[in-house]
Scaffold this active site. Structure first.
Site, PDB file in Angstrom:
ATOM      1  N   THR A   1       0.540   4.317  -2.652  1.00  0.00           N
ATOM      2  CA  THR A   1       0.316   5.737  -2.356  1.00  0.00           C
ATOM      3  C   THR A   1       1.377   6.613  -3.008  1.00  0.00           C
ATOM      4  O   THR A   1       1.092   7.741  -3.416  1.00  0.00           O
ATOM      5  CB  THR A   1       0.294   6.002  -0.840  1.00  0.00           C
ATOM      6  OG1 THR A   1       1.558   5.654  -0.246  1.00  0.00           O
ATOM      7  CG2 THR A   1      -0.817   5.227  -0.168  1.00  0.00           C
ATOM      8  N   LYS A   2       2.593   6.099  -3.121  1.00  0.00           N
ATOM      9  CA  LYS A   2       3.645   6.874  -3.792  1.00  0.00           C
ATOM     10  C   LYS A   2       3.406   6.920  -5.302  1.00  0.00           C
ATOM     11  O   LYS A   2       3.649   7.948  -5.954  1.00  0.00           O
ATOM     12  CB  LYS A   2       5.025   6.278  -3.483  1.00  0.00           C
ATOM     13  CG  LYS A   2       5.509   6.553  -2.071  1.00  0.00           C
ATOM     14  CD  LYS A   2       5.656   8.047  -1.830  1.00  0.00           C
ATOM     15  CE  LYS A   2       6.272   8.374  -0.487  1.00  0.00           C
ATOM     16  NZ  LYS A   2       6.455   9.826  -0.279  1.00  0.00           N
TER      17      LYS A   2
ATOM     18  N   LEU B   1       0.837  -1.198   0.000  1.00  0.00           N
ATOM     19  CA  LEU B   1       0.000   0.000   0.000  1.00  0.00           C
ATOM     20  C   LEU B   1       0.875   1.253   0.000  1.00  0.00           C
ATOM     21  O   LEU B   1       0.539   2.258  -0.642  1.00  0.00           O
ATOM     22  CB  LEU B   1      -0.929   0.006   1.211  1.00  0.00           C
ATOM     23  CG  LEU B   1      -1.824   1.247   1.314  1.00  0.00           C
ATOM     24  CD1 LEU B   1      -2.792   1.321   0.141  1.00  0.00           C
ATOM     25  CD2 LEU B   1      -2.589   1.269   2.634  1.00  0.00           C
ATOM     26  N   TYR B   2       1.995   1.204   0.721  1.00  0.00           N
ATOM     27  CA  TYR B   2       2.922   2.338   0.712  1.00  0.00           C
ATOM     28  C   TYR B   2       3.339   2.661  -0.715  1.00  0.00           C
ATOM     29  O   TYR B   2       3.297   3.821  -1.144  1.00  0.00           O
ATOM     30  CB  TYR B   2       4.149   2.014   1.559  1.00  0.00           C
ATOM     31  CG  TYR B   2       5.279   3.006   1.390  1.00  0.00           C
ATOM     32  CD1 TYR B   2       5.170   4.304   1.906  1.00  0.00           C
ATOM     33  CD2 TYR B   2       6.445   2.663   0.705  1.00  0.00           C
ATOM     34  CE1 TYR B   2       6.196   5.224   1.750  1.00  0.00           C
ATOM     35  CE2 TYR B   2       7.473   3.575   0.547  1.00  0.00           C
ATOM     36  CZ  TYR B   2       7.346   4.850   1.065  1.00  0.00           C
ATOM     37  OH  TYR B   2       8.359   5.768   0.889  1.00  0.00           O
ATOM     38  N   ALA B   3       3.723   1.634  -1.464  1.00  0.00           N
ATOM     39  CA  ALA B   3       4.119   1.835  -2.863  1.00  0.00           C
ATOM     40  C   ALA B   3       2.969   2.402  -3.680  1.00  0.00           C
ATOM     41  O   ALA B   3       3.158   3.289  -4.523  1.00  0.00           O
ATOM     42  CB  ALA B   3       4.594   0.516  -3.457  1.00  0.00           C
TER      43      ALA B   3
END
Length: 430
Positions: free
Chosen positions: A245-246, A241-243
């Site tokens: 959002t980026k 999910l971090y990826a």
């Protein structure tokens, strides 16, 4: 029903009376529950968040919504003094996430060369806030003031631009960490997407609009198997999910550049390490656990495959950030309207020399003079990828970017800082 008369005429009259009674009863209930509902809303929104009597748990995704008091003559004087340009060709830069790892180093470097620098940070507790406070003290000694506030606070951002006409924004504020996204996904949406949009919304109306450099991530390459990773490669297969959002941030940047003429440069950082680093990074907690005699978990891919990272020393990352600021063209919009084409770029900032995690551990063992207790584990399905490797030819050509620090040298500097920092009134075990 037994009390209802049997004659048709009377039945009709009593039926109307019966419906009116039901209607009055329903209205009374509706009124009662409306008051209850409004009361609950009042309690939810207006109760004091700091009240010790409150037994409701804190929602981690909303922690950073708290913004401390700002404004006033004294506060504005500090803001102007910190953002004052002191070199002939200097620029004024708003650095978001200034108390973070990269933000601290970038802010200090800008200040050293005479640029005006103002920091903004919400000091959330994703990791030990005392480390962020120590970085804040470090920057205060160099003349950089950090405003305590949230990037989602549009009123605060507007106020900052009213006090200082920033020429540039270095946007480094974000919710970091791949694994934590599985525990608290809302915090990533709040910071990395909503916060970024809020910042761009404010910047699009500023006159003149600032040029914006912001932190993307090498994680956008996700499940790509082609190496080294190039800016031209696909980035539509995020592994976390971090990826995601980026990646969303990069698409949002494209939109605001296209519609509003904002000059935007994204920087895809590759595994940044060094002094004042983040405690959630492997090299940091490996050091801590090795010194404590604890076993460390070392991941390997399927079939005993090597897990490797393109470790990039903080000083090299800082030079890339400053190069991006120095080559950023002016935004072309005014009053929220685009006047002409604006610059839109994205760069890899890595060391272009992947190192197996096993080798990282071996280097730490030599520097710490302690043998690590290794626990080999399979790479979990939590967003971690097997390897990262940056193609930096574009950044070399456009920014003059050239990393110079190998992992051995960089870790030596980190270990020296770590031992010194945690030996002065601190315990590495805490």
């Amino acid at each position: 029903m037994d009390s209802i008369p049997s004659t048709p005429g009377k039945f009709k009259m009593e039926k109307g009376y019966f419906h009116r009674s039901r209607l009055q009863s329903s209205l009374a209930k509706l009124t009662f529950w409306s008051f209850v509902f409004m009361g609950l809303i009042f309690i939810f929104f207006y109760r004091s968040p700091s009240s010790p009597s409150s037994s409701l748990p804190t929602d981690p995704s909303r922690r950073s919504l708290r913004t401390h008091a700002y404004g006033g003559a004294t506060w504005e004087k500090r803001v102007r003094s910190s953002a004052k340009v002191r070199s002939p060709n200097g620029v004024s830069v708003l650095v978001t996430g200034a108390a973070g790892f990269v933000g601290t180093h970038v802010s200090a470097a800008l200040k050293r060369r005479g640029d005006g620098v103002l920091g903004l940070d919400n000091f959330n507790d994703y990791y030990d806030p005392s480390l962020k406070r120590a970085r804040q003290d470090l920057l205060e000694r160099t003349g950089v003031f950090i405003v305590e506030g949230d990037i989602n606070d549009a009123a605060l951002l507007k106020k900052l631009f009213e006090v200082v006409p920033f020429t540039h924004v270095m946007h480094l504020a974000a919710q970091a960490g791949v694994r934590y996204a599985m525990e608290n996904p809302g915090s990533y949406v709040h910071s990395n997407i909503a916060g970024f949009v809020n910042l761009l919304e404010v910047c699009k109306f500023v006159n003149p609009q600032p040029a914006i450099v912001w932190a993307s991530s090498s994680s956008v390459y996700g499940l790509n198997s082609k190496v080294p990773f190039s800016e031209r490669d696909r980035t539509d297969q995020p592994a976390s999910l971090y990826a995601a959002t980026k990646k969303a941030g990069e698409e949002i940047a494209h939109t605001y550049n296209h519609i509003y003429g904002l000059s935007l440069t994204g920087l895809r950082f590759f595994t940044v390490y060094g002094p004042w680093g983040r405690p959630d990074m492997a090299y940091f907690f490996f050091t801590k656990d090795i010194l404590k005699g604890k076993s460390i978990n070392i991941f390997e891919a399927a079939n005993h495959g090597t897990v490797a990272r393109d470790f990039t020393f903080i000083d090299d990352i800082v030079r890339g950030c400053l190069g991006a600021l120095d080559t950023a063209e002016k935004s072309t919009g005014s009053g929220g309207k685009k006047k002409g084409p604006a610059q839109l770029r994205v760069f890899n900032l890595g060391n272009t020399s992947p190192v197996p995690v096993m080798k990282l551990v071996s280097i730490l063992e030599r520097l710490l003079k302690v043998k690590a207790k290794r626990n080999i584990m399979k790479l979990p399905r939590n967003g971690d990828v097997q390897f990262t490797h940056a193609n930096i030819s574009f950044a070399q050509r456009e920014l003059g970017y050239k990393p110079t620090t190998d992992l051995q040298s960089g870790l030596k500097k980190f270990v020296r800082w770590y031992l010194n920092y945690y030996s002065v009134g601190k315990k590495a075990a805490e």
